[in-house]
Write an enzyme that holds these catalytic residues in place. Structure first.
Site, PDB file in Angstrom:
ATOM      1  CB  ALA A  10     -21.316 -21.980   5.918  1.00  0.00           C
ATOM      2  NE  ARG A  15     -24.352  -8.339  -2.850  1.00  0.00           N
ATOM      3  CZ  ARG A  15     -24.756  -7.605  -1.813  1.00  0.00           C
ATOM      4  NH1 ARG A  15     -25.423  -8.183  -0.814  1.00  0.00           N
ATOM      5  NH2 ARG A  15     -24.505  -6.319  -1.776  1.00  0.00           N
ATOM      6  N   GLY A 141     -34.699  -7.643   9.472  1.00  0.00           N
ATOM      7  CA  GLY A 141     -35.719  -8.097  10.402  1.00  0.00           C
ATOM      8  C   GLY A 141     -35.902  -7.088  11.524  1.00  0.00           C
ATOM      9  CE1 TYR A 350      16.594  -5.255  -2.015  1.00  0.00           C
ATOM     10  CE2 TYR A 350      18.673  -6.251  -2.669  1.00  0.00           C
ATOM     11  CZ  TYR A 350      17.420  -6.363  -2.107  1.00  0.00           C
ATOM     12  OH  TYR A 350      16.983  -7.571  -1.625  1.00  0.00           O
ATOM     13  CG  ASN A 361      27.489   7.790   4.446  1.00  0.00           C
ATOM     14  OD1 ASN A 361      26.680   8.589   4.913  1.00  0.00           O
ATOM     15  ND2 ASN A 361      27.748   7.719   3.153  1.00  0.00           N
ATOM     16  CE1 TYR A 371      17.871 -16.640  -5.289  1.00  0.00           C
ATOM     17  CE2 TYR A 371      17.221 -15.373  -7.214  1.00  0.00           C
ATOM     18  CZ  TYR A 371      17.158 -16.540  -6.472  1.00  0.00           C
ATOM     19  OH  TYR A 371      16.392 -17.589  -6.919  1.00  0.00           O
TER      20      TYR A 371
END
Length: 452
Positions: A10, A15, A141, A350, A361, A371
């Protein structure tokens, strides 16, 4: 053994100076929150709860994405760790057993350490606190123990006297409690302190006042490091990577320059793999035995078979499958593609949304044009096919088994098996053109030819 886990998440994490909630920052490709879930889930807890702040509902969404059955409690406003744990209690309705309180910004507490805490509760203690010995106890502590090693109290640094400040064993915050004591102790917590908050650590004093036993389990400092800033996040990343490198080498992987290799939390590498300097593994990578990953390669979401060569300067993106003996060379990018056994894509190519057959090959500079501005399409290249350099394969298209594609071709139609496809303009030489061009330029700029 009935176990429940409560993960406290929570905090505002100011920081970190980030719009992303602190506990969702990643270490080795997995959020700190997910690291804590993963370590705790090895205990197979019957109940799981996470407590978030109302300022970061996305933490709750992330928790549910990890565990669809997790109870999500909301702390608003923040009023201390005791109040936070109270918000998780409805998720433990009817539960009887051992409750582990964990922190989402303390991601490295191991399952083995958590079991040691559980063992202390099973041995008759009602509270077991995880402690450690930092180089500088500072504001932590202090854990004050009796001569028999039992825990007497947790003393906040601001309340400790000179003698108590000399205690080197300090509180990590992680603890295990019996569910019966947790239910009876939480309503008795008060906020009579400088911050006006309800501290979970006060349960130790309450337990001792009830005549109950409390214990301490000690952990290594690196295991309980908290992450509150970008600097601490970097330290945590370095700590995790060091462990990954050591584990890989212990399992028979060669790291030529270990400090420059970065692993993800789920990287799987078989023995006899060689990894050259400056290699990065994102999530979802598996590498088979005898493969070599050459320098400056970036691999994520890819499965690589045995005796494969990757790189240098290669990039493998998610959903890539490289079969045994295949080769991906320098400056090759592969995405959502499969390469058959002994297939080769050696240079400057690519390959996206493609299926490449065994022994095929692919020449230098080849791209699959996958695309069209709206949809991704698949290119299929058959067994033993040969694609010449600088070719563009406009998907959807199929190159048949054993087919040849001439260099420099733009292939827009499928090629039959064992056929030769050539798709380029014919070369035409114009005799004397270069001489006439230079003479015409020299007439306008007489000094143009100097320096040729």
């Amino acid at each position: 053994m009935n176990v429940a886990t409560i993960i406290l998440a929570a905090g505002h994490g100011t920081r970190m100076k980030s719009s992303t909630p602190k506990v969702l920052h990643a270490i080795a490709g997995r959020s700190m929150l997910a690291h804590v879930f993963h370590n705790a889930n090895d205990l197979a807890p019957q109940r799981r709860a996470v407590v978030i702040g109302d300022h970061a509902p996305e933490v709750g969404d992330a928790a549910r994405a990890i565990d669809s059955e997790v109870f999500v409690g909301v702390q608003s406003p923040p009023r201390g760790t005791g109040d936070a744990v109270a918000k998780a209690i409805p998720g433990l309705d009817g539960f009887d057993g051992i409750v582990l309180v964990l922190y989402a910004d303390t991601p490295f507490v191991s399952c083995e350490t958590l079991k040691r805490l559980i063992d202390q509760i099973e041995a008759g203690n009602d509270v077991a606190v995880l402690g450690f010995r930092p180089d500088d106890p500072g504001a932590y502590g202090r854990l004050k123990c009796a001569h028999d090693g039992s825990l007497e109290a947790i003393i906040e640094a601001g309340d400790a006297n000179e003698e108590e400040l000399k205690i080197t064993l300090v509180n990590s915050g992680v603890m295990a409690l019996s569910s019966s004591f947790l239910r009876s102790g939480l309503p008795r917590l008060t906020n009579e302190n400088a911050k006006r908050e309800f501290y979970l650590t006060d349960l130790v004093g309450l337990a001792r006042g009830d005549g109950l036993q409390c214990a301490v389990v000690e952990a290594q400092t690196s295991e309980v490091m908290g992450v509150n800033s970008r600097g601490e996040l970097a330290i945590a990343e370095a700590t995790y990577q060091k462990k990954c490198r050591e584990n890989a080498m212990a399992q028979g992987v060669t790291l030529i320059d270990p400090q420059t290799v970065y692993f993800s939390y789920d990287t799987e590498i078989a023995p006899d793999v060689v990894i050259e300097p400056s290699v990065y593994f994102g999530p979802g990578v598996k590498i088979g035995s005898g493969s070599r990953i050459k320098a400056f390669s970036h691999i994520e979401g890819a499965h690589i078979g045995d005796a494969v060569q990757i790189g240098p300067f290669a990039r493998l993106r998610p959903a890539t499958e490289i079969s045994d003996g295949a080769k991906i060379g320098n400056f090759v990018e592969v995405k959502k593609a499969t390469l058959g056994k002994d297939a080769k894509v050696s240079h400057l190519s690519y390959i996206g949304d493609a299926k490449i057959g065994a022994d095929a090959n692919i020449g230098a500079g080849t791209i699959t044009c996958n695309y069209d501005g709206y949809t991704k399409h698949v290119t299929e290249i058959g067994i033993g096919a040969f694609v010449g350099s600088n070719s563009s394969l406009v998907a959807p298209v199929t190159i048949g088994d054993g087919a040849y594609v001439g260099s420099g071709s733009v292939i827009t139609k499928s090629v039959e098996s064992d056929a030769l496809a050539v798709a380029r303009g014919r070369q035409k030489d114009i005799a004397g053109w270069a001489t006439r061009m230079r003479e015409s330029v020299d007439k306008v700029k007489p000094n143009k030819g100097e320096g040729r």
